[in-house]
Design a protein around this motif. Sequence first.
Motif, PDB file in Angstrom:
ATOM      1  N   GLY A  36     103.133 -86.704 -54.904  1.00 27.66           N
ATOM      2  CA  GLY A  36     102.007 -86.460 -55.786  1.00 27.66           C
ATOM      3  C   GLY A  36     100.813 -85.793 -55.135  1.00 27.66           C
ATOM      4  N   ALA A  37     100.936 -85.429 -53.859  1.00 26.29           N
ATOM      5  CA  ALA A  37      99.821 -84.749 -53.195  1.00 26.29           C
ATOM      6  C   ALA A  37      99.598 -83.371 -53.816  1.00 26.29           C
ATOM      7  N   ARG A  38      98.336 -83.000 -53.960  1.00 20.95           N
ATOM      8  CA  ARG A  38      97.991 -81.695 -54.524  1.00 20.95           C
ATOM      9  C   ARG A  38      97.522 -80.711 -53.467  1.00 20.95           C
ATOM     10  N   SER A  39      97.192 -81.234 -52.276  1.00 24.29           N
ATOM     11  CA  SER A  39      96.754 -80.401 -51.160  1.00 24.29           C
ATOM     12  C   SER A  39      97.333 -80.948 -49.871  1.00 24.29           C
ATOM     13  N   LEU A  40      97.670 -80.037 -48.961  1.00 23.02           N
ATOM     14  CA  LEU A  40      98.144 -80.403 -47.637  1.00 23.02           C
ATOM     15  C   LEU A  40      97.207 -79.747 -46.629  1.00 23.02           C
ATOM     16  N   PHE A  41      96.623 -80.566 -45.772  1.00 15.72           N
ATOM     17  CA  PHE A  41      95.677 -80.093 -44.765  1.00 15.72           C
ATOM     18  C   PHE A  41      96.299 -80.188 -43.379  1.00 15.72           C
ATOM     19  N   LEU A  42      95.754 -79.424 -42.453  1.00 14.58           N
ATOM     20  CA  LEU A  42      96.136 -79.519 -41.050  1.00 14.58           C
ATOM     21  C   LEU A  42      95.013 -78.962 -40.199  1.00 14.58           C
ATOM     22  N   GLU A  43      95.038 -79.329 -38.925  1.00 12.61           N
ATOM     23  CA  GLU A  43      94.167 -78.707 -37.936  1.00 12.61           C
ATOM     24  C   GLU A  43      95.072 -78.013 -36.933  1.00 12.61           C
ATOM     25  N   VAL A  44      94.679 -76.818 -36.522  1.00 12.49           N
ATOM     26  CA  VAL A  44      95.440 -76.064 -35.535  1.00 12.49           C
ATOM     27  C   VAL A  44      94.457 -75.484 -34.522  1.00 12.49           C
ATOM     28  N   ALA A  45      94.866 -75.507 -33.263  1.00 12.65           N
ATOM     29  CA  ALA A  45      94.009 -74.952 -32.218  1.00 12.65           C
ATOM     30  C   ALA A  45      93.777 -73.470 -32.486  1.00 12.65           C
ATOM     31  N   GLY A  46      92.542 -73.058 -32.361  1.00  8.81           N
ATOM     32  CA  GLY A  46      92.175 -71.674 -32.626  1.00  8.81           C
ATOM     33  C   GLY A  46      92.929 -70.675 -31.768  1.00  8.81           C
ATOM     34  N   ASP A  47      93.399 -71.117 -30.595  1.00  7.31           N
ATOM     35  CA  ASP A  47      94.115 -70.210 -29.701  1.00  7.31           C
ATOM     36  C   ASP A  47      95.637 -70.307 -29.840  1.00  7.31           C
ATOM     37  N   ASN A  48      96.109 -71.061 -30.837  1.00  9.89           N
ATOM     38  CA  ASN A  48      97.555 -71.210 -31.030  1.00  9.89           C
ATOM     39  C   ASN A  48      98.028 -70.214 -32.093  1.00  9.89           C
ATOM     40  N   GLU A  49      98.151 -68.964 -31.675  1.00 10.31           N
ATOM     41  CA  GLU A  49      98.519 -67.887 -32.600  1.00 10.31           C
ATOM     42  C   GLU A  49      99.878 -68.085 -33.271  1.00 10.31           C
ATOM     43  N   PRO A  50     100.921 -68.521 -32.531  1.00  9.35           N
ATOM     44  CA  PRO A  50     102.215 -68.706 -33.216  1.00  9.35           C
ATOM     45  C   PRO A  50     102.137 -69.730 -34.360  1.00  9.35           C
ATOM     46  N   ALA A  51     101.450 -70.837 -34.133  1.00 10.04           N
ATOM     47  CA  ALA A  51     101.326 -71.854 -35.188  1.00 10.04           C
ATOM     48  C   ALA A  51     100.489 -71.321 -36.343  1.00 10.04           C
ATOM     49  N   ARG A  52      99.402 -70.643 -36.038  1.00 12.62           N
ATOM     50  CA  ARG A  52      98.565 -70.086 -37.103  1.00 12.62           C
ATOM     51  C   ARG A  52      99.349 -69.087 -37.945  1.00 12.62           C
ATOM     52  N   SER A  53     100.194 -68.307 -37.305  1.00 11.61           N
ATOM     53  CA  SER A  53     101.019 -67.345 -38.026  1.00 11.61           C
ATOM     54  C   SER A  53     102.018 -68.056 -38.940  1.00 11.61           C
ATOM     55  N   LEU A  54     102.655 -69.113 -38.438  1.00 13.09           N
ATOM     56  CA  LEU A  54     103.591 -69.888 -39.251  1.00 13.09           C
ATOM     57  C   LEU A  54     102.881 -70.451 -40.477  1.00 13.09           C
ATOM     58  N   TYR A  55     101.739 -71.085 -40.272  1.00 14.67           N
ATOM     59  CA  TYR A  55     101.021 -71.696 -41.395  1.00 14.67           C
ATOM     60  C   TYR A  55     100.562 -70.638 -42.398  1.00 14.67           C
ATOM     61  N   GLY A  56     100.100 -69.515 -41.893  1.00 14.89           N
ATOM     62  CA  GLY A  56      99.688 -68.433 -42.788  1.00 14.89           C
ATOM     63  C   GLY A  56     100.841 -67.917 -43.630  1.00 14.89           C
ATOM     64  N   SER A  57     102.027 -67.847 -43.039  1.00 10.50           N
ATOM     65  CA  SER A  57     103.191 -67.364 -43.785  1.00 10.50           C
ATOM     66  C   SER A  57     103.589 -68.324 -44.904  1.00 10.50           C
ATOM     67  N   TRP A  58     103.170 -69.569 -44.806  1.00 11.91           N
ATOM     68  CA  TRP A  58     103.451 -70.569 -45.837  1.00 11.91           C
ATOM     69  C   TRP A  58     102.334 -70.645 -46.878  1.00 11.91           C
TER      70      TRP A  58
END
Length: 154
Positions: free
Chosen positions: A102-124
């Motif tokens: 029933g969640a309507r939003s999913l949040f996360l924190e990612v290190a600003g210098d972790n480009e691979p993770a940021r790219s993965l999250y952006g693709s989603w």
Amino acid sequence: MAMVLSRLGALDLDRAAALHAASFVPLGERAWTRQDFAELLASPGVAGFLLEIEGGDAGLALCRIAADEAELLTIAVAPTRRRQGAGSRLLQAVVERVRASGARSLFLEVAGDNEPARSLYGSWGFAPVGSRRAYYRRVSGDAVDAIVMRLSLS
């Protein structure tokens, strides 16, 4: 390539700690311990997943659900299994789990210098919604800002 996803449970704590260490220690971050995972899994609303590829541990993800919001607590992929779809498969499992709860939003924190993770999250479809200054403390003593990201599930 055969991927097997299962729920992370009490018998998987050592495996989870080893995967987390393999994923985050090379980045200069503190690895979560067996005890950290045990305490989190015992907390209300927390669910975890373990991913195996070809019989070996490939990754894990942990999330927490509270009312209509959820948070990705961690996602870790073994260095030898990166760029093979493991992160995406774990993220898919988390999204399906929190959406079903029933969640309507999913949040996360990612290190600003972790480009691979940021790219993965952006693709989603995760979008930046804020930041936390000096949120991540590296073992070296350096601090890195966290980018807070949100995925709308509605």
